[in-house]
Design a protein around this motif. Structure first.
Motif, PDB file in Angstrom:
ATOM      1  N   ALA A  36     -40.410  10.575  10.098  1.00 58.18           N
ATOM      2  CA  ALA A  36     -39.227   9.723   9.729  1.00 58.18           C
ATOM      3  C   ALA A  36     -38.313   9.274  10.492  1.00 58.18           C
ATOM      4  N   GLY A  37     -37.947   9.985  11.727  1.00 53.87           N
ATOM      5  CA  GLY A  37     -37.383   9.592  12.708  1.00 53.87           C
ATOM      6  C   GLY A  37     -37.720   8.158  13.511  1.00 53.87           C
ATOM      7  N   THR A  38     -39.124   8.534  13.885  1.00 55.00           N
ATOM      8  CA  THR A  38     -39.856   7.131  14.290  1.00 55.00           C
ATOM      9  C   THR A  38     -39.791   5.941  13.268  1.00 55.00           C
ATOM     10  N   LEU A  39     -39.942   6.171  12.095  1.00 52.91           N
ATOM     11  CA  LEU A  39     -39.827   4.906  11.075  1.00 52.91           C
ATOM     12  C   LEU A  39     -38.440   4.376  11.182  1.00 52.91           C
ATOM     13  N   ILE A  40     -37.568   5.320  11.298  1.00 55.43           N
ATOM     14  CA  ILE A  40     -36.023   4.741  11.167  1.00 55.43           C
ATOM     15  C   ILE A  40     -35.597   4.086  12.532  1.00 55.43           C
ATOM     16  N   VAL A  41     -36.222   4.371  13.734  1.00 56.50           N
ATOM     17  CA  VAL A  41     -36.039   3.689  14.927  1.00 56.50           C
ATOM     18  C   VAL A  41     -36.795   2.244  14.752  1.00 56.50           C
ATOM     19  N   VAL A  42     -38.107   2.228  14.258  1.00 60.29           N
ATOM     20  CA  VAL A  42     -38.802   1.183  14.057  1.00 60.29           C
ATOM     21  C   VAL A  42     -37.788   0.164  13.159  1.00 60.29           C
ATOM     22  N   VAL A  43     -37.358   0.604  12.057  1.00 63.34           N
ATOM     23  CA  VAL A  43     -36.784  -0.399  11.081  1.00 63.34           C
ATOM     24  C   VAL A  43     -35.391  -0.655  11.752  1.00 63.34           C
ATOM     25  N   VAL A  44     -34.757   0.247  12.369  1.00 59.37           N
ATOM     26  CA  VAL A  44     -33.469  -0.306  12.883  1.00 59.37           C
ATOM     27  C   VAL A  44     -33.684  -1.273  14.226  1.00 59.37           C
ATOM     28  N   THR A  45     -34.979  -1.050  15.070  1.00 55.51           N
ATOM     29  CA  THR A  45     -35.041  -2.041  16.026  1.00 55.51           C
ATOM     30  C   THR A  45     -35.509  -3.371  15.227  1.00 55.51           C
ATOM     31  N   LEU A  46     -36.398  -3.584  14.230  1.00 51.38           N
ATOM     32  CA  LEU A  46     -36.589  -4.729  13.525  1.00 51.38           C
ATOM     33  C   LEU A  46     -35.281  -5.502  12.954  1.00 51.38           C
ATOM     34  N   HIS A  47     -34.405  -4.546  12.459  1.00 56.38           N
ATOM     35  CA  HIS A  47     -33.263  -5.310  11.952  1.00 56.38           C
ATOM     36  C   HIS A  47     -32.622  -5.834  13.162  1.00 56.38           C
ATOM     37  N   ILE A  48     -32.180  -5.082  14.264  1.00 54.91           N
ATOM     38  CA  ILE A  48     -31.438  -5.787  15.281  1.00 54.91           C
ATOM     39  C   ILE A  48     -32.080  -7.005  15.753  1.00 54.91           C
ATOM     40  N   GLY A  49     -33.588  -6.859  16.070  1.00 50.37           N
ATOM     41  CA  GLY A  49     -34.498  -7.895  16.499  1.00 50.37           C
ATOM     42  C   GLY A  49     -34.247  -9.300  15.536  1.00 50.37           C
ATOM     43  N   ALA A  50     -34.042  -9.026  14.232  1.00 50.06           N
ATOM     44  CA  ALA A  50     -33.875 -10.200  13.279  1.00 50.06           C
ATOM     45  C   ALA A  50     -32.365 -10.769  13.339  1.00 50.06           C
ATOM     46  N   ARG A  51     -31.469  -9.905  13.591  1.00 46.50           N
ATOM     47  CA  ARG A  51     -30.205 -10.298  13.583  1.00 46.50           C
ATOM     48  C   ARG A  51     -29.902 -11.168  15.122  1.00 46.50           C
ATOM     49  N   LEU A  52     -30.434 -10.605  16.165  1.00 50.05           N
ATOM     50  CA  LEU A  52     -30.315 -11.347  17.442  1.00 50.05           C
ATOM     51  C   LEU A  52     -31.347 -12.632  17.335  1.00 50.05           C
ATOM     52  N   GLU A  53     -32.299 -12.629  16.515  1.00 51.11           N
ATOM     53  CA  GLU A  53     -32.857 -13.834  16.547  1.00 51.11           C
ATOM     54  C   GLU A  53     -32.071 -15.315  15.774  1.00 51.11           C
ATOM     55  N   ARG A  54     -31.510 -14.472  14.296  1.00 56.33           N
ATOM     56  CA  ARG A  54     -30.559 -15.387  13.722  1.00 56.33           C
ATOM     57  C   ARG A  54     -29.467 -16.233  14.722  1.00 56.33           C
ATOM     58  N   GLU A  55     -28.711 -15.110  15.364  1.00 55.12           N
ATOM     59  CA  GLU A  55     -27.689 -15.508  16.245  1.00 55.12           C
ATOM     60  C   GLU A  55     -28.260 -16.662  17.402  1.00 55.12           C
ATOM     61  N   ALA A  56     -29.352 -16.382  17.814  1.00 61.35           N
ATOM     62  CA  ALA A  56     -30.017 -17.104  18.931  1.00 61.35           C
ATOM     63  C   ALA A  56     -30.192 -18.538  18.390  1.00 61.35           C
ATOM     64  N   ILE A  57     -30.607 -18.472  17.285  1.00 65.23           N
ATOM     65  CA  ILE A  57     -31.097 -19.928  16.458  1.00 65.23           C
ATOM     66  C   ILE A  57     -29.832 -20.648  16.158  1.00 65.23           C
ATOM     67  N   ASP A  58     -28.690 -20.046  15.525  1.00 63.78           N
ATOM     68  CA  ASP A  58     -27.514 -20.673  15.535  1.00 63.78           C
ATOM     69  C   ASP A  58     -26.668 -21.188  16.744  1.00 63.78           C
ATOM     70  N   ASP A  59     -26.810 -20.174  17.834  1.00 65.90           N
ATOM     71  CA  ASP A  59     -26.312 -20.853  19.284  1.00 65.90           C
ATOM     72  C   ASP A  59     -27.162 -22.077  19.489  1.00 65.90           C
ATOM     73  N   ASP A  60     -28.520 -22.196  19.388  1.00 65.82           N
ATOM     74  CA  ASP A  60     -29.261 -23.457  19.758  1.00 65.82           C
ATOM     75  C   ASP A  60     -28.989 -24.530  18.987  1.00 65.82           C
TER      76      ASP A  60
END
Length: 720
Positions: free
Chosen positions: A16-40
């Protein structure tokens, strides 16, 4: 039965902990991607606005002077060949039209050449809209105004084109509405590549459709008629993917390690639990710390910076400082990488001590560190803190028994004053750091908007200078060098000049440093050397002096360039005098000595220029054995006012004559200076008193005995 039950519980928790780490990482990655595209997208909008503004300025200049784009000016006649050449350079790649107020073409040019006055079918409707708007009708959806000009986007042969219209300055007074000049520039692949490099939009291109393939960002473009004509497309930066690629494998590795430990849980649950906790702690420490210095690593720094920018958008504030070590490369190259690594660890220790426990210190590059100061901090406090860091880092300390001397330069930004976005703050801090290093190193510089303007100016100069070298826009003038009697013309010094087609004369002090920074100095120097040696064939009795940049001497193959030019121009090498400055000797004396010896082996003479302004070590004169020594004009200019300058000049002349060097005095502007230098024993004089820099044609007349009065101001007492 107890041990398997405990094993299953622990395995479930770990999974369960590993799944949580993966989900949180994917969520942070998606948010970073959205912010990067907005900047571009914001950056792409800035690019489109800047292009419209630049094209409007071209149309405005050309409306005042249509000859710049190849249109004949009946009132003033055909331009002279030199101006015509400049106009041709200014109009390269520009489609220009003279258009009536109702949008009908009257005349047209392409790259300065007259062509049939016909609008391309795909641009006809857009031109009609542009002409109608420029004639005073309401602005179309895709047309903007900059001063007297109107501009917008269209397409030409499937490529993006910028069109700008401005009313002709020399309009027919009888006409109710003046004719318009329309300038159209097509953005080809080269232009888009330059924009991508300048603004950080990877693989920038134009697409006629408004859909983007996977992994690409898109910004639709509205054309002159108010409809969408296509879009800018570029490869989107995806920091989220990089985060996932770093964290996800680590999570999998941790999962596998812990899975192996489960075997031991069956035998000893307590011992396995303690080992599990220890492994997790070590993994987290390794993921966030730089292994060499112990401070935060690049990933941990950007996570901390991201958190700070979020706080800044909610009303918080912080300071970001980029710290770059000065002279570290020399230490690393001289004493080896092991000593360099120990020095980096020592610098990190000093940074932790001066910053304290509540300031984030990170190593983000080879010899580059970053400091995040949380909480309110103003410009003055940030500068004082930066100088404390510089003083601490610059303090000499023993490493491996050696007393190493380095320094530091710092670029500072304050959030939210200078922005609250990660990419923007890093860019501006890096720009401030560049300025700090350019101004002599050992400095702390806080970002301001002037630095951004200077950065754009440097990019403009670099781009235009690169084109000027290719198109032959650069000029070479020659300043006479006379014997001390003021009568005998001994030689000439070649001086590069740049007359820009739109900006006029650009001083060498503006473009030479940028040429050195960008590496263009090698091509620029080769062009000047080639031109000077070609012109020298017209004056076989004179020497030709050409200045060499320290970059040419220390970071290029100047020997091959000189040999090639001498062979191509069939010039006697003893007539060529290559002038270098003292900075070359100080920066790397061994390389400088080897290069000088090879140049002299070709038969050329070598002169030390501007003697007295740099380090002026007499040991250099003895060791390098120059053929000529040029006294800097600052000493010559003070001869009538400073007894110290007179003594210094007398000492330099005596020393150089003792070493059998020819002594040249620069900047001679008065008869009194000339007479003093003659009495002191100078061999040659150079300055406005004897002759100003002039074109090759004027030198022809000077050599022939028919000098032009505008260039020569020497009093009769020196020529009698």
């Amino acid at each position: 039965m107890l041990k398997p039950r405990i094993t299953e519980i622990v395995a479930a928790v770990i999974t369960a902990g590993t799944l949580i780490v993966v989900v949180v990482t994917l969520h942070i990655g998606a948010r970073l991607e959205r912010e990067a595209i907005d900047d571009d997208i914001r950056t792409a909008k800035t690019v489109l606005a800047e292009l419209l503004k630049g094209q409007s300025q071209i149309a405005e200049h050309a409306a005042a002077e249509p000859a710049l784009l190849g249109f004949a000016d009946d009132s003033e006649g055909t331009p002279e060949s030199e101006d015509g050449a400049r106009a041709a350079v200014a109009s390269q790649g520009v489609h220009a039209f003279l258009v009536s107020p109702n949008g009908l073409p009257l005349a047209a040019t392409i790259s300065g050449q007259q062509v049939k006055a016909r609008l391309p079918n795909e641009m006809a409707a857009g031109m009609q809209s542009l002409a109608t708007t420029a004639a005073g009708q309401p602005t179309g959806a895709g047309i903007v105004r900059h001063g007297p000009a109107w501009a917008g986007y269209s397409t030409l042969s499937g490529r993006l084109a910028i069109a700008a219209a401005a009313p002709l300055a020399k309009a027919d007074p009888a006409a109710a509405t003046p004719d318009l000049l329309v300038a159209v520039r097509v953005l080809d692949e080269t232009a888009l590549r330059e924009l991508a490099d300048a603004y950080g939009l990877a693989s920038l291109s134009f697409a006629t459709s408004s859909s983007a393939p996977s992994g690409r960002a898109i910004l639709p473009i509205v054309g002159l008629t108010g409809t969408t004509i296509g879009a800018l497309v570029w490869r989107s930066v995806n920091p989220g993917r990089a985060l996932v690629e770093v964290v996800a494998p680590a999570a999998v590795v941790v999962f596998l390690i812990i899975g192996g430990l489960l075997i031991y849980l069956v035998r000893d649950v307590d011992k396995a639990t303690r080992e599990l906790i220890a492994n997790v702690d070590r993994t987290q420490a390794l993921a966030n710390a730089d292994p060499l210095t112990g401070v935060a690593n690049r990933l941990a720094f950007f996570e901390a910076l991201l958190e700070q920018t979020r706080k800044a958008r909610r009303g918080g504030s912080f300071a970001l400082m980029l710290v770059d070590l000065d002279r570290f490369k020399e230490v690393n190259d001289t004493f080896g990488h092991q000593t360099g690594d120990r020095l980096l660890a020592d610098v990190a220790r000093r940074l932790r001590e001066v910053c304290g426990a509540f300031v984030t210190v990170a190593r983000i590059g080879g010899d580059e560190f970053a400091v995040l100061v949380d909480g309110p901090i103003n410009r003055d406090l940030a500068l004082k803190f930066g100088m404390r860091i510089i003083e601490e880092v610059s303090r000499p300390g023993p490493i491996d028994g050696k007393q190493l001397d380095i320094g530091a330069s710092i670029g500072i930004v304050l959030a939210p004053d200078h922005g609250a976005e990660q990419h923007l703050l890093m860019h501006r801090a890096d720009l401030a750091l560049y300025v700090a290093k350019s101004n002599g190193r050992g400095r702390a510089t806080v970002y301001d908007t002037d630095l951004e303007r200077d950065s754009r100016h440097r990019r403009f100069i670099e781009r235009e200078l690169r084109a000027a070298i290719l198109t032959g826009e650069l000029l070479v003038e020659y300043q006479p060098i006379y014997a001390a009697d003021g009568k005998t013309l001994n030689g000439l010094e070649a001086l590069v000049r740049w007359r820009h087609a739109l900006r006029g004369m650009i001083p060498p002090n503006d473009f030479i440093p940028i040429a050195e920074e960008t590496g263009l100095i090698h091509k620029l120097g080769a062009v000047v050397l080639q031109r000077a040696c070609e012109d020298a064939a017209r004056w076989p009795d004179l020497t030709i002096a050409v200045n060499l940049s320290p970059i040419q001497m220390l970071k290029g193959d100047i020997e091959s360039t000189v040999k090639r030019v001498l062979h191509a121009t069939n010039m006697a090498p003893e007539r060529l005098v290559l002038e270098i400055t003292e900075g070359v000797l100080v920066e790397d004396p061994e390389i400088a000595l080897a290069v000088i010896n090879r140049l002299r082996a070709l038969g050329c003479r070598v002169a030390l220029d501007d003697f007295g302004t740099g380090y002026s070590s007499f040991s250099y004169l003895r060791r390098f054995n120059f053929d000529k020594l040029k006294i800097d004009q600052s000493f010559v200019g003070d001869l009538g006012e400073s007894a110290d300058s007179a003594m210094i000049v007398h000492a330099i002349v005596s020393l150089a004559r003792g070493l059998r060097m020819t002594v040249v005095a620069e900047g001679v502007e008065t008869p009194e200076q000339a007479r003093f230098l003659q009495a002191t024993g100078c061999h040659e004089l150079q300055g406005y008193l004897l002759g100003r820099p002039m074109r090759a044609g004027a030198i022809d007349r000077l050599v022939a005995g028919n000098p032009e009065p505008a260039y020569l101001t020497t009093p009769q007492l020196l020529r009698a």
